[in-house]
Design a protein around this motif. Structure first.
Motif, mmCIF file in Angstrom:
data_model
loop_
_atom_site.group_PDB
_atom_site.id
_atom_site.type_symbol
_atom_site.label_atom_id
_atom_site.label_comp_id
_atom_site.label_asym_id
_atom_site.label_seq_id
_atom_site.Cartn_x
_atom_site.Cartn_y
_atom_site.Cartn_z
ATOM 1 N N ALA A 1 0.811 -1.216 0.000
ATOM 2 C CA ALA A 1 0.000 0.000 0.000
ATOM 3 C C ALA A 1 0.845 1.267 0.000
ATOM 4 O O ALA A 1 0.311 2.361 -0.167
ATOM 5 C CB ALA A 1 -0.931 0.014 1.210
ATOM 6 N N MET A 2 2.160 1.130 0.159
ATOM 7 C CA MET A 2 3.030 2.298 0.119
ATOM 8 C C MET A 2 3.607 2.516 -1.275
ATOM 9 O O MET A 2 3.535 3.608 -1.825
ATOM 10 C CB MET A 2 4.166 2.153 1.137
ATOM 11 C CG MET A 2 5.140 3.329 1.169
ATOM 12 S SD MET A 2 4.360 4.895 1.628
ATOM 13 C CE MET A 2 4.037 4.605 3.367
ATOM 14 N N CYS A 3 4.172 1.457 -1.878
ATOM 15 C CA CYS A 3 4.815 1.616 -3.189
ATOM 16 C C CYS A 3 3.976 1.052 -4.332
ATOM 17 O O CYS A 3 4.327 1.223 -5.501
ATOM 18 C CB CYS A 3 6.194 0.965 -3.195
ATOM 19 S SG CYS A 3 6.161 -0.851 -3.150
ATOM 20 N N ALA A 4 2.870 0.360 -4.009
ATOM 21 C CA ALA A 4 1.953 -0.212 -5.004
ATOM 22 C C ALA A 4 2.633 -1.245 -5.894
ATOM 23 O O ALA A 4 2.264 -1.433 -7.048
ATOM 24 C CB ALA A 4 1.316 0.888 -5.851
ATOM 25 N N ALA A 5 3.646 -1.934 -5.361
ATOM 26 C CA ALA A 5 4.361 -2.950 -6.132
ATOM 27 C C ALA A 5 4.478 -4.234 -5.315
ATOM 28 O O ALA A 5 4.276 -4.249 -4.097
ATOM 29 C CB ALA A 5 5.745 -2.444 -6.523
ATOM 30 N N PRO B 1 10.994 -1.000 -3.979
ATOM 31 C CA PRO B 1 11.880 -0.391 -4.974
ATOM 32 C C PRO B 1 13.338 -0.451 -4.551
ATOM 33 O O PRO B 1 13.656 -0.528 -3.364
ATOM 34 C CB PRO B 1 11.385 1.057 -5.041
ATOM 35 C CG PRO B 1 10.739 1.296 -3.712
ATOM 36 C CD PRO B 1 10.135 -0.017 -3.315
ATOM 37 N N GLY B 2 14.223 -0.415 -5.536
ATOM 38 C CA GLY B 2 15.652 -0.414 -5.256
ATOM 39 C C GLY B 2 16.191 -1.812 -5.058
ATOM 40 O O GLY B 2 15.463 -2.801 -5.001
ATOM 41 N N SER B 3 17.499 -1.896 -4.980
ATOM 42 C CA SER B 3 18.149 -3.179 -4.761
ATOM 43 C C SER B 3 18.214 -3.474 -3.274
ATOM 44 O O SER B 3 18.278 -2.582 -2.445
ATOM 45 C CB SER B 3 19.563 -3.165 -5.346
ATOM 46 O OG SER B 3 20.331 -2.134 -4.757
ATOM 47 N N THR C 1 11.568 -10.341 1.263
ATOM 48 C CA THR C 1 10.809 -9.138 1.591
ATOM 49 C C THR C 1 9.906 -9.394 2.785
ATOM 50 O O THR C 1 9.119 -10.344 2.788
ATOM 51 C CB THR C 1 9.944 -8.701 0.391
ATOM 52 O OG1 THR C 1 10.791 -8.486 -0.736
ATOM 53 C CG2 THR C 1 9.185 -7.425 0.712
ATOM 54 N N ASP C 2 10.029 -8.569 3.814
ATOM 55 C CA ASP C 2 9.149 -8.663 4.978
ATOM 56 C C ASP C 2 7.881 -7.857 4.724
ATOM 57 O O ASP C 2 7.941 -6.722 4.249
ATOM 58 C CB ASP C 2 9.858 -8.123 6.225
ATOM 59 C CG ASP C 2 10.989 -9.029 6.683
ATOM 60 O OD1 ASP C 2 10.738 -10.233 6.845
ATOM 61 O OD2 ASP C 2 12.117 -8.526 6.870
ATOM 62 N N TRP C 3 6.734 -8.464 5.043
ATOM 63 C CA TRP C 3 5.447 -7.800 4.901
ATOM 64 C C TRP C 3 4.802 -7.642 6.275
ATOM 65 O O TRP C 3 4.955 -8.501 7.145
ATOM 66 C CB TRP C 3 4.505 -8.631 4.029
ATOM 67 C CG TRP C 3 4.873 -8.704 2.577
ATOM 68 C CD1 TRP C 3 5.810 -9.511 2.004
ATOM 69 C CD2 TRP C 3 4.290 -7.949 1.516
ATOM 70 N NE1 TRP C 3 5.858 -9.309 0.643
ATOM 71 C CE2 TRP C 3 4.927 -8.353 0.315
ATOM 72 C CE3 TRP C 3 3.296 -6.973 1.454
ATOM 73 C CZ2 TRP C 3 4.599 -7.817 -0.924
ATOM 74 C CZ3 TRP C 3 2.964 -6.441 0.216
ATOM 75 C CH2 TRP C 3 3.614 -6.857 -0.957
ATOM 76 N N VAL C 4 4.078 -6.545 6.451
ATOM 77 C CA VAL C 4 3.281 -6.350 7.663
ATOM 78 C C VAL C 4 1.880 -5.917 7.239
ATOM 79 O O VAL C 4 1.714 -5.238 6.225
ATOM 80 C CB VAL C 4 3.900 -5.294 8.608
ATOM 81 C CG1 VAL C 4 5.207 -5.794 9.192
ATOM 82 C CG2 VAL C 4 4.120 -3.971 7.883
ATOM 83 N N TYR D 1 1.929 -3.936 3.703
ATOM 84 C CA TYR D 1 3.045 -3.026 3.434
ATOM 85 C C TYR D 1 4.358 -3.793 3.435
ATOM 86 O O TYR D 1 4.538 -4.738 4.216
ATOM 87 C CB TYR D 1 3.146 -1.935 4.515
ATOM 88 C CG TYR D 1 2.007 -0.958 4.553
ATOM 89 C CD1 TYR D 1 2.105 0.271 3.913
ATOM 90 C CD2 TYR D 1 0.838 -1.256 5.247
ATOM 91 C CE1 TYR D 1 1.062 1.186 3.959
ATOM 92 C CE2 TYR D 1 -0.212 -0.353 5.294
ATOM 93 C CZ TYR D 1 -0.093 0.867 4.647
ATOM 94 O OH TYR D 1 -1.123 1.766 4.690
ATOM 95 N N HIS D 2 5.284 -3.352 2.577
ATOM 96 C CA HIS D 2 6.667 -3.798 2.721
ATOM 97 C C HIS D 2 7.246 -3.117 3.955
ATOM 98 O O HIS D 2 7.128 -1.892 4.099
ATOM 99 C CB HIS D 2 7.515 -3.383 1.510
ATOM 100 C CG HIS D 2 7.101 -4.020 0.231
ATOM 101 N ND1 HIS D 2 6.922 -3.290 -0.930
ATOM 102 C CD2 HIS D 2 6.828 -5.319 -0.086
ATOM 103 C CE1 HIS D 2 6.569 -4.104 -1.902
ATOM 104 N NE2 HIS D 2 6.496 -5.331 -1.424
ATOM 105 N N ALA D 3 7.864 -3.892 4.818
ATOM 106 C CA ALA D 3 8.507 -3.286 5.984
ATOM 107 C C ALA D 3 9.569 -2.278 5.544
ATOM 108 O O ALA D 3 9.766 -1.239 6.179
ATOM 109 C CB ALA D 3 9.131 -4.374 6.856
ATOM 110 N N GLN D 4 10.237 -2.569 4.429
ATOM 111 C CA GLN D 4 11.276 -1.674 3.921
ATOM 112 C C GLN D 4 10.691 -0.318 3.533
ATOM 113 O O GLN D 4 11.303 0.727 3.758
ATOM 114 C CB GLN D 4 11.961 -2.311 2.715
ATOM 115 C CG GLN D 4 13.021 -1.435 2.064
ATOM 116 C CD GLN D 4 13.667 -2.115 0.873
ATOM 117 O OE1 GLN D 4 13.841 -3.330 0.863
ATOM 118 N NE2 GLN D 4 14.009 -1.346 -0.144
ATOM 119 N N CYS D 5 9.493 -0.318 2.952
ATOM 120 C CA CYS D 5 8.877 0.939 2.519
ATOM 121 C C CYS D 5 8.498 1.826 3.702
ATOM 122 O O CYS D 5 8.333 3.038 3.542
ATOM 123 C CB CYS D 5 7.651 0.657 1.661
ATOM 124 S SG CYS D 5 8.032 -0.061 0.046
#
Length: 223
Positions: free
Chosen positions: A170-174, A178-180, A185-188, A197-201
Motif C-alpha cells: 500500500a506504500m509503493c503499489a508494487a 523499490p531499489g536493490s 521481503t518482509d510484509w506487515v 506493506y513492505h517493511a522496507q517501505c
C-alpha cells in the motif's frame, strides 16, 4: 495542467508524434499559464511552466544544472514550433504569435538521487500559489525531509487510488520494494484497514516488524 506525456512529446517528440498531440479542441488563449511535469530519459522529472503574460517558458530542473537556461530556451523554441504546427494543421492561431523565450526561476535543489518527483510537485504547488507572479521557490530539500515528503505524498495518492491492497504494498503499489536489496521481503499487515506493506517501505527495523507481527499494529493511514 498539461498531461505529462503530451508535454514530453512537445519538447522531445518527432513530427508524427507532435501532430497526434495537437489538441485541436483546446484554445490556449483561454489560459494564462500551463503547468506540466516532464520525464527525461525515463528517470528524471522536471517542471514545465509556460507563463503566457511574460511569454516565458521555464523548464525547471530539481537537480543542479548549469544548462537550465539553455534547456528553457530550447523548450521555448519547441513550443513555438508546436503552435505553428497547430496553425498549419488546424488553422487555429491561439498563442501562435507569442514570442516565447526561456527563463530561470530560483528554486531549491534535490540532495539525493530519488526525490526529483517530490521536488517538482512541491515546486508546482509553489508556482500555483504565487501566480501570476514568478516565484522564487524555497523549501527544505534535506534527505530526511524529502523522505517524509515522499511518504506523505504516497499516502495522499494511495488514499485517492484504487488497487488490490491484498496483493501489492500500500506504500509503493508494487510486489517488491523499490531499489536493490535483500531478495527476501518482509510484509506487515494493518490490523485496522488490512492493507499490506513492505517493511522496507516503512523503514521498519527487525524490532518494529516483530512488534507488528505479535501485537496490534496500525499503518500510517490509520494512525
Amino acid at each position: 495542467m498539461l498531461n505529462h506525456y503530451t508535454a514530453g512529446v512537445i519538447l522531445f517528440g518527432d513530427r508524427t508524434q507532435l501532430t497526434s498531440h495537437s489538441l485541436p479542441k483546446v484554445n490556449f488563449d483561454n489560459y494564462e499559464a500551463v503547468l506540466s511535469f516532464v520525464l527525461v530519459n525515463n528517470n528524471h522529472w522536471k517542471l514545465l511552466y509556460i507563463h503566457a503574460k511574460t511569454s516565458t517558458v521555464f523548464l525547471v530542473d530539481p537537480a543542479q544544472s548549469i544548462k537550465e537556461l539553455d534547456d528553457s530556451e530550447h523548450a521555448a523554441k519547441r513550443i513555438q514550433e508546436y503552435f505553428r504546427m497547430r496553425r498549419t494543421r488546424h488553422s487555429i492561431t491561439d498563442w501562435v504569435d507569442v514570442k516565447w523565450k526561456g527563463g530561470v526561476m530560483g528554486h531549491p535543489l534535490q540532495t539525493d538521487g530519488c526525490s526529483c518527483g517530490v521536488v517538482v510537485v512541491k515546486m508546482a504547488k509553489a508556482v500555483m500559489e504565487s501566480f501570476p507572479l514568478i516565484p522564487n521557490v524555497n523549501f527544505e530539500c534535506s534527505k530526511k525531509y524529502m523522505k517524509r515528503e515522499r511518504r506523505e505524498l504516497a499516502l495522499e495518492i494511495l488514499e485517492a487510488s484504487v488497487f488490490d491492497e491484498h496483493t501489492y504494498c500500500a506504500m509503493c503499489a508494487a510486489l517488491r520494494p523499490p531499489g536493490s536489496g535483500s531478495p527476501i521481503t518482509d510484509w506487515v499487515q494493518c490490523d485496522d484497514c488490512e492493507r499490506w506493506y513492505h517493511a522496507q517501505c516503512l523503514a521498519m527495523d527487525s524490532r518494529d516488524i516483530k512488534k507488528a507481527e505479535t501485537g496490534y499494529w496500525n499503518c500510517p493511514l490509520c494512525k
